[in-house]
Write a protein that holds these residues in place. Sequence first.
Motif, PDB file in Angstrom:
ATOM      1  N   LEU A 156       0.891  -1.153   0.000  1.00 19.25           N
ATOM      2  CA  LEU A 156       0.000   0.000   0.000  1.00 19.25           C
ATOM      3  C   LEU A 156       0.930   1.203   0.000  1.00 19.25           C
ATOM      4  CD1 LEU A 156      -2.757  -0.917   2.616  1.00 19.25           C
ATOM      5  CD2 LEU A 156      -2.799  -1.204   0.149  1.00 19.25           C
ATOM      6  N   GLY A 157       0.988   1.916  -1.089  1.00 21.52           N
ATOM      7  CA  GLY A 157       1.961   2.978  -1.278  1.00 21.52           C
ATOM      8  C   GLY A 157       1.763   4.198  -0.406  1.00 21.52           C
ATOM      9  N   THR A 158       2.773   5.020  -0.379  1.00 22.70           N
ATOM     10  CA  THR A 158       2.760   6.275   0.362  1.00 22.70           C
ATOM     11  C   THR A 158       1.520   7.091   0.010  1.00 22.70           C
ATOM     12  OG1 THR A 158       5.160   6.341   0.396  1.00 22.70           O
ATOM     13  CG2 THR A 158       4.024   8.430   0.743  1.00 22.70           C
ATOM     14  N   GLY A 159       0.798   7.516   1.035  1.00 25.95           N
ATOM     15  CA  GLY A 159      -0.363   8.371   0.851  1.00 25.95           C
ATOM     16  C   GLY A 159      -1.495   7.791   0.038  1.00 25.95           C
ATOM     17  N   MET A 160      -1.525   6.491  -0.133  1.00 25.77           N
ATOM     18  CA  MET A 160      -2.509   5.868  -1.028  1.00 25.77           C
ATOM     19  C   MET A 160      -3.943   6.324  -0.753  1.00 25.77           C
ATOM     20  SD  MET A 160      -3.129   1.919  -2.101  1.00 25.77           S
ATOM     21  CE  MET A 160      -1.791   1.865  -3.258  1.00 25.77           C
ATOM     22  N   PHE A 161      -4.300   6.473   0.514  1.00 17.59           N
ATOM     23  CA  PHE A 161      -5.661   6.886   0.867  1.00 17.59           C
ATOM     24  C   PHE A 161      -5.652   8.229   1.602  1.00 17.59           C
ATOM     25  CE2 PHE A 161      -5.417   2.252   0.834  1.00 17.59           C
ATOM     26  CZ  PHE A 161      -6.325   1.985  -0.179  1.00 17.59           C
ATOM     27  N   THR A 172       2.794  -6.719   2.455  1.00 16.29           N
ATOM     28  CA  THR A 172       3.954  -6.797   3.349  1.00 16.29           C
ATOM     29  C   THR A 172       4.459  -5.427   3.764  1.00 16.29           C
ATOM     30  OG1 THR A 172       5.450  -6.902   1.450  1.00 16.29           O
ATOM     31  CG2 THR A 172       4.713  -9.004   2.399  1.00 16.29           C
ATOM     32  N   SER A 173       3.919  -4.364   3.141  1.00 16.34           N
ATOM     33  CA  SER A 173       4.402  -3.027   3.449  1.00 16.34           C
ATOM     34  C   SER A 173       3.287  -2.001   3.270  1.00 16.34           C
ATOM     35  CB  SER A 173       5.572  -2.678   2.524  1.00 16.34           C
ATOM     36  OG  SER A 173       6.012  -1.367   2.730  1.00 16.34           O
ATOM     37  N   ILE A 174       3.208  -1.075   4.232  1.00 12.37           N
ATOM     38  CA  ILE A 174       2.254   0.027   4.148  1.00 12.37           C
ATOM     39  C   ILE A 174       3.064   1.316   4.222  1.00 12.37           C
ATOM     40  CG2 ILE A 174       0.308   1.198   5.236  1.00 12.37           C
ATOM     41  CD1 ILE A 174      -0.618  -1.541   6.255  1.00 12.37           C
ATOM     42  N   GLY A 175       2.992   2.114   3.163  1.00 13.30           N
ATOM     43  CA  GLY A 175       3.783   3.334   3.062  1.00 13.30           C
ATOM     44  C   GLY A 175       3.349   4.408   4.044  1.00 13.30           C
ATOM     45  N   GLY A 176       4.254   5.321   4.293  1.00 14.77           N
ATOM     46  CA  GLY A 176       3.992   6.426   5.204  1.00 14.77           C
ATOM     47  C   GLY A 176       2.777   7.238   4.784  1.00 14.77           C
ATOM     48  N   GLY A 177       1.964   7.594   5.749  1.00  9.49           N
ATOM     49  CA  GLY A 177       0.798   8.424   5.486  1.00  9.49           C
ATOM     50  C   GLY A 177      -0.268   7.762   4.650  1.00  9.49           C
ATOM     51  N   ALA A 178      -0.224   6.443   4.528  1.00 12.09           N
ATOM     52  CA  ALA A 178      -1.203   5.732   3.691  1.00 12.09           C
ATOM     53  C   ALA A 178      -2.637   6.044   4.108  1.00 12.09           C
ATOM     54  CB  ALA A 178      -0.954   4.233   3.729  1.00 12.09           C
ATOM     55  N   PHE A 179      -2.871   6.244   5.403  1.00 13.66           N
ATOM     56  CA  PHE A 179      -4.216   6.514   5.902  1.00 13.66           C
ATOM     57  C   PHE A 179      -4.316   7.866   6.612  1.00 13.66           C
ATOM     58  CE2 PHE A 179      -3.775   1.892   5.693  1.00 13.66           C
ATOM     59  CZ  PHE A 179      -4.848   1.590   4.888  1.00 13.66           C
ATOM     60  N   SER A 180      -3.360   8.732   6.356  1.00 10.64           N
ATOM     61  CA  SER A 180      -3.348  10.057   6.972  1.00 10.64           C
ATOM     62  C   SER A 180      -4.601  10.843   6.592  1.00 10.64           C
ATOM     63  CB  SER A 180      -2.102  10.813   6.513  1.00 10.64           C
ATOM     64  OG  SER A 180      -2.094  12.117   7.059  1.00 10.64           O
ATOM     65  N   GLY A 181      -5.274  11.383   7.568  1.00 10.82           N
ATOM     66  CA  GLY A 181      -6.460  12.178   7.311  1.00 10.82           C
ATOM     67  C   GLY A 181      -7.725  11.386   7.077  1.00 10.82           C
TER      68      GLY A 181
END
Length: 75
Positions: free
Chosen positions: A37-42, A58-67
């Motif tokens: 799940l890439g950076t900022g995806m959602f 296996t990896s969730i990018g930074g800020g994927a669910f920010s906001g």
Amino acid sequence: MRFIKIPDIVSSLGEYTFAESGLINISFHEESMFSVLGTGMFNNCKALASIEIPSSVTSIGGGAFSGCTNLQSVY
């Protein structure tokens, strides 16, 4: 866009793919090979209420669910 199901043939999506969309629910095909799940995806998907993350991730990018202020469940 309110609901989306990612088919098993999709293995990756770019950063910020669904950022600031009206997405409410997202799920992945049960046999998904999706791994990141890439950076900022959602980022800032304020309506996003639930997501089903496949075990292949296996990896969730930074800020994927920010906001994502309405996120209530992650499976």
